[in-house]
Design an enzyme around this catalytic site. Structure first.
Site, short mmCIF file in Angstrom:
data_model
loop_
_atom_site.label_atom_id
_atom_site.label_comp_id
_atom_site.label_asym_id
_atom_site.label_seq_id
_atom_site.Cartn_x
_atom_site.Cartn_y
_atom_site.Cartn_z
N LYS A 140 0.83 -1.22 0.00
CA LYS A 140 0.00 0.00 0.00
C LYS A 140 0.86 1.27 0.00
CE LYS A 140 -2.35 -1.21 3.75
NZ LYS A 140 -1.91 -2.58 4.07
N ARG B 77 -9.80 0.19 8.73
CA ARG B 77 -9.28 -1.13 9.04
C ARG B 77 -10.31 -2.00 9.75
NH1 ARG B 77 -3.64 0.03 9.07
NH2 ARG B 77 -2.33 -1.80 9.30
N ARG C 112 11.58 -5.21 4.87
CA ARG C 112 11.29 -3.78 4.79
C ARG C 112 12.17 -2.94 5.72
NH1 ARG C 112 5.26 -1.73 5.31
NH2 ARG C 112 5.29 -2.65 7.38
N ARG D 10 11.17 -1.34 11.31
CA ARG D 10 10.06 -1.11 12.23
C ARG D 10 10.00 -2.20 13.29
NH1 ARG D 10 4.81 0.07 8.60
NH2 ARG D 10 3.95 -1.25 10.24
N ARG E 237 -0.42 -9.35 13.23
CA ARG E 237 -1.02 -8.39 12.30
C ARG E 237 -1.85 -9.09 11.23
NH1 ARG E 237 4.30 -5.66 10.76
NH2 ARG E 237 3.17 -4.51 9.19
P1 ADP Z 1 0.93 -2.17 7.77
O1 ADP Z 1 0.00 -1.78 6.67
O2 ADP Z 1 2.31 -2.49 7.30
O3 ADP Z 1 0.39 -3.23 8.68
P2 ADP Z 1 0.56 0.47 9.06
O4 ADP Z 1 1.72 1.38 9.01
O5 ADP Z 1 -0.60 0.77 8.18
O6 ADP Z 1 1.15 -0.98 8.78
O7 ADP Z 1 0.01 0.35 10.56
C1 ADP Z 1 0.85 0.02 11.64
C2 ADP Z 1 0.03 -0.12 12.92
O8 ADP Z 1 -0.65 1.11 13.22
C3 ADP Z 1 -1.10 -1.16 12.88
O9 ADP Z 1 -0.63 -2.46 13.15
C4 ADP Z 1 -2.04 -0.61 13.97
O10 ADP Z 1 -1.57 -0.92 15.25
C5 ADP Z 1 -1.94 0.88 13.80
N1 ADP Z 1 -2.98 1.41 12.89
C6 ADP Z 1 -2.77 2.06 11.70
N2 ADP Z 1 -3.93 2.40 11.12
C7 ADP Z 1 -4.92 1.96 11.95
C8 ADP Z 1 -6.34 1.96 11.90
N3 ADP Z 1 -7.00 2.51 10.86
N4 ADP Z 1 -7.02 1.42 12.93
C9 ADP Z 1 -6.39 0.87 13.98
N5 ADP Z 1 -5.07 0.80 14.09
C10 ADP Z 1 -4.32 1.33 13.09
#
Ligand code: ADP
Ligand code: ZN
Length: 215
Positions: free
Chosen positions: A13, A89, A128, A161, A172
């Protein structure tokens, strides 16, 4: 163009958003990036979300929805176009997003679903690396920086990360399957879903999407 990017962690993404941003000239809003920035600056919000992010759990809906609501009311995002990455999400977040956009009279146009397979996801996530300063993305061994540990774009420090380790990746993925996967059907029912094979190289995915958008 007004769209959300859907797909499991590691579907690409962020990488795709970087490419599309240039082509389409629209904003890229990543809730993950926003929350990590808050953590880096040790703000009250950053301290509140740290435990969720580091263990791979979701931050509570109200917290992220508030953040998105603020972004939309303070900016002219809805007029200029945007890509949401990492939001919504959960089904609750998807419904709340519709409400926020309804208030603005600018509904979402597309939900782009990046479909990808587990082995590809694991490889992408464990390899990554990210620039601590500008957020530029790298991958070991596919896209290493020119100088080890140093960002090509800004000279910042490159790091891995804390949630990109195998155990947290597993959490996740479980969270994704349980909470996020159902929103694909939500957008399909609205006739907004566009599926694309995200195991392909991100430039190829970008080309396919540009065609799909007729852009
Ligand atoms: P990835 O897409 O690689 O899993 P992100 O950078 O999008 O990682 O998100 C990292 C973390 O941030 C998630 O695992 C969650 O804990 C939190 N997070 C991000 N966006 C949301 C969301 N919309 N709702 C709840 N938690 C979120
Ligand atoms: Zn950088």
């Amino acid at each position: 163009m007004r769209l959300v990017l859907l797909g499991p962690p590691g579907a690409g993404k962020g990488t795709l958003a970087g490419l599309l941003k240039e082509k389409l000239g629209i904003a890229h809003i990543s809730t993950g990036d926003i929350l990590r920035e808050e953590m880096k600056n040790n703000t009250p919000l950053g301290r509140e979300v740290k435990k969720y992010i580091e263990t791979g759990e979701l931050v509570p809906d109200q917290v992220v929805t508030k953040l998105i609501d603020n972004k939309f009311t303070r900016n002219d995002l809805a007029d200029k176009g945007y890509m949401l990455d990492g939001f919504p999400r959960t089904e609750q977040q998807a419904k709340d997003l519709d409400k926020i956009l309804q208030k603005l009279g600018k509904p979402l146009e597309y939900a782009v679903y990046l479909e990808s397979s587990l082995p590809v996801i694991i490889k992408r996530l464990t390899g990554r690396r990210v620039c601590r300063n500008c957020g530029a993305l790298y991958h070991i061994p596919n896209k290493p920086p020119k100088r080890k540990g140093i960002c090509d774009e800004c000279g910042g420090e490159i790091y891995q990360r804390a949630d990109d380790n195998e155990e947290t990746i597993k959490t996740r993925m479980d969270v994704y399957m349980q909470s996020t996967e159902p929103i694909i059907a939500f957008y399909q029912a609205q006739g907004k879903l566009k599926k694309v094979d995200a195991d392909k190289d991100s430039r190829e995915v970008q080309r396919i999407l540009m065609k799909l958008f007729g852009a």
